[in-house]
Design an enzyme around this catalytic site. Sequence first.
Site, mmCIF file in Angstrom:
data_model
loop_
_atom_site.group_PDB
_atom_site.id
_atom_site.type_symbol
_atom_site.label_atom_id
_atom_site.label_comp_id
_atom_site.label_asym_id
_atom_site.label_seq_id
_atom_site.Cartn_x
_atom_site.Cartn_y
_atom_site.Cartn_z
ATOM 1 N N GLU A 148 -32.890 1.837 -9.186
ATOM 2 C CA GLU A 148 -33.266 0.562 -9.811
ATOM 3 C C GLU A 148 -32.108 -0.026 -10.609
ATOM 4 O O GLU A 148 -32.270 -0.589 -11.683
ATOM 5 C CB GLU A 148 -34.496 0.730 -10.734
ATOM 6 N N THR A 174 -33.665 -1.262 -0.526
ATOM 7 C CA THR A 174 -32.394 -0.567 -0.323
ATOM 8 C C THR A 174 -32.178 -0.220 1.150
ATOM 9 O O THR A 174 -33.082 0.294 1.814
ATOM 10 C CB THR A 174 -32.356 0.715 -1.168
ATOM 11 N N PHE A 193 -18.975 -8.786 -10.505
ATOM 12 C CA PHE A 193 -19.461 -8.088 -9.325
ATOM 13 C C PHE A 193 -18.554 -8.339 -8.106
ATOM 14 O O PHE A 193 -18.476 -7.495 -7.224
ATOM 15 C CB PHE A 193 -20.887 -8.537 -8.988
#
Length: 427
Positions: A406, A166, A426
């Site tokens: 996650e 991340t 997405f």
Amino acid sequence: MYKPVLRTSARQLSSAARPVAVRSYAAHATPQPFNWQDPLDAQNLLTEEEIAISETAESYCQERMLLRVLQAYRDENYDKKILEEMGELGLLGATIKGYDCAGVSNVASGLITKAVERVDSGYRSGMSVQSSLVMGGIDEFGTQEQKEKFLPKMAKGKLLGAFGLTEPNHGSDPGSMETTAKPHPTKKGYLSISGAKTWITNSPIADVLLVWAKLAETGKIRGFLIERSECPPGTLETPPIKDKNGLRASLTGMIQLDECPVPEANMFPDVEGLKGPFTCLNSARFGIAWGTMGALEDCIDRARTYALERKQFKGNPIAKYQLVQKKLADATTDAAYGTLAAIQVGRLKDEGKAAPEMISMIKRQNCDRALVNARILQEVFGGNAVSDEYGIGRHVANLFVTQTYEGQSDIHSLILGRAITGIQAFV
């Protein structure tokens, strides 16, 4: 409330094969009494080895970890000796075969995770990063030399790991990462890595950081094992992120890389793109689906105990009243269903048949239901819920984080929606 101590490690237990328990059908069997702690008799689906491992993990967590968690949560402190203690019992990297790891089933590993998160999600997070994300990544994608170098020490908790994916500008969109690796200008056989990662569990204390970066020449995402002890001053910083509202009993930080030299030998040799990090994440998500059921079960236990002891309205325990009983019934049902789903996916995972979408489903559902029910069970405590001594508020704050990291629940909804419709939502 918990099973008696079993002084055996998961590593020792795995040395002797135990058959799956087979239950024969009995036409005139006597129904068992209802057990609110295991409403659908999930234990009936476990092997003797898995039950023994669960007992070992429960005993350790309740006798040694639980005593520390309240002060650790207040102080935002994580005692890294916890991972050494887990390593002594064979609880780290438990599904890995060889390298001083226990080599147990995915269901057994899930039971360990559930026992740890029954105490605190932060403790489970620290273990999951070590076991699933870093050790799992090395076992899946590392060279033989990398496995032999890192896994035995990590299995014992002597080397601590962190997983760097991340970034500050890229949470749910890791494909847009900005961290890059390019040939080092002066060191032959080395790459130079620059970039930043954030919200990284264990990073302030990690010895080995599994960092994902794009090769500057090709744009391909690759995994790198960065050893803190080998980094020159100023090339690696891991400042902690303080003043969190949740997961305060685990350490969270950043990874800041400034032309950090990393040997080419420390790069995973073959895996490219997001397959590497997503494989690791799927393993961690599976553990979270188990762990959140442990946290929810602890909330149920605490709320039930409080409701039986708290007297109101002519000296009656508040457990007598319908609204309190409904809250307990809803939460107990969701915990039982979530555990059964996790066992089923664990069995499929052991057989190599678990689709990633199955893991998305149980991660999303179990995290969501654990959070919803824990918030509702807070109401049983009334004003006392705000006191950290009752533990319920700590679980609620932690479970918000498990629902977010996650893969936040909405992201897993899109993963499932894509699998159902065949349409990518997405982008």
